[in-house]
Write a protein that holds these residues in place. Structure first.
Motif, PDB file in Angstrom:
ATOM      1  N   ASN A 154      38.094 -13.459  26.633  1.00  0.00           N
ATOM      2  CA  ASN A 154      37.230 -12.316  26.023  1.00  0.00           C
ATOM      3  C   ASN A 154      37.197 -10.946  27.119  1.00  0.00           C
ATOM      4  OD1 ASN A 154      36.921 -13.174  23.515  1.00  0.00           O
ATOM      5  ND2 ASN A 154      35.009 -14.198  24.140  1.00  0.00           N
ATOM      6  N   HIS A 155      37.281 -11.469  28.122  1.00  0.00           N
ATOM      7  CA  HIS A 155      37.141 -10.514  29.319  1.00  0.00           C
ATOM      8  C   HIS A 155      38.477 -10.038  30.150  1.00  0.00           C
ATOM      9  CE1 HIS A 155      32.536 -10.714  28.994  1.00  0.00           C
ATOM     10  NE2 HIS A 155      32.942 -11.744  28.594  1.00  0.00           N
ATOM     11  N   VAL A 156      39.312 -11.214  30.268  1.00  0.00           N
ATOM     12  CA  VAL A 156      40.342 -10.987  31.066  1.00  0.00           C
ATOM     13  C   VAL A 156      41.739 -11.461  30.157  1.00  0.00           C
ATOM     14  CG1 VAL A 156      39.418 -11.139  33.390  1.00  0.00           C
ATOM     15  CG2 VAL A 156      40.189 -13.201  32.315  1.00  0.00           C
ATOM     16  N   SER A 157      43.148 -10.992  30.412  1.00  0.00           N
ATOM     17  CA  SER A 157      44.028 -11.239  29.830  1.00  0.00           C
ATOM     18  C   SER A 157      44.891 -12.441  30.134  1.00  0.00           C
ATOM     19  CB  SER A 157      44.944  -9.972  29.581  1.00  0.00           C
ATOM     20  OG  SER A 157      45.522  -9.778  30.979  1.00  0.00           O
ATOM     21  N   GLY A 158      44.489 -12.947  31.419  1.00  0.00           N
ATOM     22  CA  GLY A 158      45.022 -14.241  31.733  1.00  0.00           C
ATOM     23  C   GLY A 158      44.979 -14.335  33.344  1.00  0.00           C
ATOM     24  N   ARG A 159      46.019 -14.926  33.893  1.00  0.00           N
ATOM     25  CA  ARG A 159      45.902 -15.367  35.287  1.00  0.00           C
ATOM     26  C   ARG A 159      46.335 -14.074  36.228  1.00  0.00           C
ATOM     27  NH1 ARG A 159      46.635 -19.789  38.721  1.00  0.00           N
ATOM     28  NH2 ARG A 159      48.282 -19.351  40.389  1.00  0.00           N
ATOM     29  N   ASP A 160      47.177 -13.341  35.556  1.00  0.00           N
ATOM     30  CA  ASP A 160      47.923 -12.330  36.433  1.00  0.00           C
ATOM     31  C   ASP A 160      46.439 -11.135  36.728  1.00  0.00           C
ATOM     32  OD1 ASP A 160      49.993 -13.310  35.415  1.00  0.00           O
ATOM     33  OD2 ASP A 160      51.125 -11.642  35.301  1.00  0.00           O
ATOM     34  N   GLU A 161      45.739 -11.010  35.627  1.00  0.00           N
ATOM     35  CA  GLU A 161      44.882 -10.060  35.713  1.00  0.00           C
ATOM     36  C   GLU A 161      43.703 -10.440  36.789  1.00  0.00           C
ATOM     37  OE1 GLU A 161      43.018  -8.276  32.030  1.00  0.00           O
ATOM     38  OE2 GLU A 161      41.502  -7.651  33.308  1.00  0.00           O
ATOM     39  N   ILE A 162      43.532 -11.962  36.590  1.00  0.00           N
ATOM     40  CA  ILE A 162      42.544 -12.568  37.532  1.00  0.00           C
ATOM     41  C   ILE A 162      42.976 -12.313  38.923  1.00  0.00           C
ATOM     42  CG2 ILE A 162      41.309 -14.777  38.314  1.00  0.00           C
ATOM     43  CD1 ILE A 162      41.360 -15.459  35.208  1.00  0.00           C
ATOM     44  N   VAL A 163      44.185 -12.555  39.192  1.00  0.00           N
ATOM     45  CA  VAL A 163      44.561 -12.298  40.658  1.00  0.00           C
ATOM     46  C   VAL A 163      44.505 -10.986  41.062  1.00  0.00           C
ATOM     47  CG1 VAL A 163      46.773 -12.407  42.004  1.00  0.00           C
ATOM     48  CG2 VAL A 163      46.477 -14.129  40.665  1.00  0.00           C
ATOM     49  N   GLU A 164      44.761 -10.020  40.028  1.00  0.00           N
ATOM     50  CA  GLU A 164      44.701  -8.660  40.458  1.00  0.00           C
ATOM     51  C   GLU A 164      42.985  -8.332  40.663  1.00  0.00           C
ATOM     52  OE1 GLU A 164      47.377  -7.822  41.068  1.00  0.00           O
ATOM     53  OE2 GLU A 164      46.736  -5.696  41.953  1.00  0.00           O
ATOM     54  N   LEU A 165      42.326  -8.805  39.805  1.00  0.00           N
ATOM     55  CA  LEU A 165      40.808  -8.663  40.160  1.00  0.00           C
ATOM     56  C   LEU A 165      40.526  -9.118  41.621  1.00  0.00           C
ATOM     57  CD1 LEU A 165      39.179  -9.673  36.653  1.00  0.00           C
ATOM     58  CD2 LEU A 165      39.475  -7.442  37.774  1.00  0.00           C
ATOM     59  N   MET A 166      41.074 -10.401  41.908  1.00  0.00           N
ATOM     60  CA  MET A 166      40.748 -10.852  43.341  1.00  0.00           C
ATOM     61  C   MET A 166      41.415 -10.017  44.553  1.00  0.00           C
ATOM     62  SD  MET A 166      40.975 -14.898  43.062  1.00  0.00           S
ATOM     63  CE  MET A 166      42.746 -15.413  42.150  1.00  0.00           C
ATOM     64  N   ARG A 167      42.395  -9.401  44.041  1.00  0.00           N
ATOM     65  CA  ARG A 167      42.923  -8.375  44.919  1.00  0.00           C
ATOM     66  C   ARG A 167      41.974  -7.198  45.343  1.00  0.00           C
ATOM     67  NH1 ARG A 167      48.566  -7.922  45.928  1.00  0.00           N
ATOM     68  NH2 ARG A 167      48.966  -8.660  43.860  1.00  0.00           N
ATOM     69  N   GLY A 168      41.416  -6.724  44.126  1.00  0.00           N
ATOM     70  CA  GLY A 168      40.362  -5.765  44.248  1.00  0.00           C
ATOM     71  C   GLY A 168      39.174  -6.056  45.155  1.00  0.00           C
ATOM     72  N   VAL A 169      38.591  -7.234  44.919  1.00  0.00           N
ATOM     73  CA  VAL A 169      37.565  -7.724  45.699  1.00  0.00           C
ATOM     74  C   VAL A 169      38.090  -7.822  47.214  1.00  0.00           C
ATOM     75  CG1 VAL A 169      35.928  -9.701  46.224  1.00  0.00           C
ATOM     76  CG2 VAL A 169      36.560  -9.114  43.804  1.00  0.00           C
ATOM     77  N   ALA A 170      39.160  -8.426  47.705  1.00  0.00           N
ATOM     78  CA  ALA A 170      39.520  -8.465  48.908  1.00  0.00           C
ATOM     79  C   ALA A 170      39.731  -7.111  49.532  1.00  0.00           C
ATOM     80  CB  ALA A 170      40.611  -9.242  49.019  1.00  0.00           C
ATOM     81  N   SER A 171      40.090  -6.064  48.773  1.00  0.00           N
ATOM     82  CA  SER A 171      40.418  -4.781  49.174  1.00  0.00           C
ATOM     83  C   SER A 171      39.053  -3.991  49.403  1.00  0.00           C
ATOM     84  CB  SER A 171      41.434  -4.144  48.152  1.00  0.00           C
ATOM     85  OG  SER A 171      42.604  -4.875  48.128  1.00  0.00           O
TER      86      SER A 171
END
Lengths: 212, 212
Positions: free
Chosen positions: B46-63
């Protein structure tokens, strides 16, 4: 208790199975590795002392493809050749890289590579402290570049948020990931070698020594 | 069905939990992430489209910790400042790095960094193709260096197999990992910047342009 259908356990089989798990998942556990091999964890310990040794065995497998250049009379050609082989070998196991960097390097085949690099760099007149810094620089650049080989076809996908300069740059890479990564590595390695050569010259002039 | 004691699910909570799992184990799965959050996998979707988006969210946190320099009038100081921040931010999540390099970059905060780099490099007169190669070089060197921050106290432990030049080099690093890695990164970044400056000058002379 005998398992006649299982090949005999060996450090080679343990390293190979661990690497298969890491390639797949980025991590391994002793119980998971034992399960993959169809043995009990305790029988693993008849062959390896633990996790550290298994990581080191995997480093050995990943380094197998690195062949040292015979001739190091041209220092730059020798360093470039070692770096290409190092990058190509580790690029086959990108998920292994953060495990390798988290454990001390002791495998003989990897030591052989660092010996050759240290010998060539010391031959340029660099101090031992600078030799270590140059080796660390090459290590970091090579390992980051090995990860780049595993990058997707489209590395950057910023959409409308790209600045004109970034958008123009992103239109230029060759169509295959392999070629893009290879060209970028060759380009970057040249930059590092040019910077290193300039550093060596400056250090030698400062020390009143001739050019190598 | 209501879970009143659970904080409301959000992309921030999902990214934070995924990063916690990756920091620990080098990988994450949707079912494992759902279990960590105490929700069902379907409620994640309901919040993320899948694995790719979760990786991208983690990239955001790391950045998140990367703050762009206001002033880019000194190109070298600006690039060096961006690279230090990039390295320091990603060094907090070494196990995340191979996941980040395996997925396309699209997070706005990371795009902001690449925009700034591309603008500064294009301002030096580099072609778009060269801008991309320099960015890739910096990326590889920074990510490899971020992994080096997670290295053990003793990085090399070759024992009696070290050549005299390697043994001498291994006696020189400062006593703390943090300091050793920091000094090596500063040294390497200087080499890359020197090589880049030489490349820019040569390219501009070849193109009949003045020096920047």
């Amino acid at each position: 208790m005998a398992r006649p259908r299982q090949p005999i356990l060996s450090v080679e089989r343990i390293a190979g199975a661990a690497l298969k798990i890491v390639d797949r998942s980025g991590e391994f556990t002793i119980p998971g590795l034992a399960a993959e091999l169809g043995v009990s964890p305790s029988s693993l310990y008849n062959h390896v002392s633990g996790r550290d040794e298994i990581v080191e065995l995997m480093r050995g497998v990943a380094s197998e493809g690195i062949h040292m250049p015979e001739d190091t009379s041209d220092w730059r050609a020798a360093v470039v050749e070692i770096c290409w082989q190092y990058r190509n070998s580790y690029a086959r196991h990108p998920r292994l890289i953060p495990l390798l960097t988290a454990y001390p390097v002791s495998h003989p085949s990897t030591t052989r590579m660092y010996n050759r690099l240290a010998d060539v760099l010391a031959g340029l007149g660099l101090t031992p402290a600078d030799v270590l810094k140059v080796i660390t620089t090459l290590d970091s650049f090579v390992l980051g570049s090995a990860l780049d080989v595993a990058a997707p076809e489209v590395v950057w996908n910023p959409g409308s948020q790209a600045s004109p300069a970034l958008a123009a740059a992103l239109e230029t890479p060759p169509p295959s990931t392999e070629k893009r990564a290879r060209e970028a590595f060759g380009f970057g390695l040249d930059l590092v070698m040019d910077g290193l050569w300039q550093y060596v010259q400056t250090a030698r002039i400062a020390a009143g020594a001739g050019l190598p």
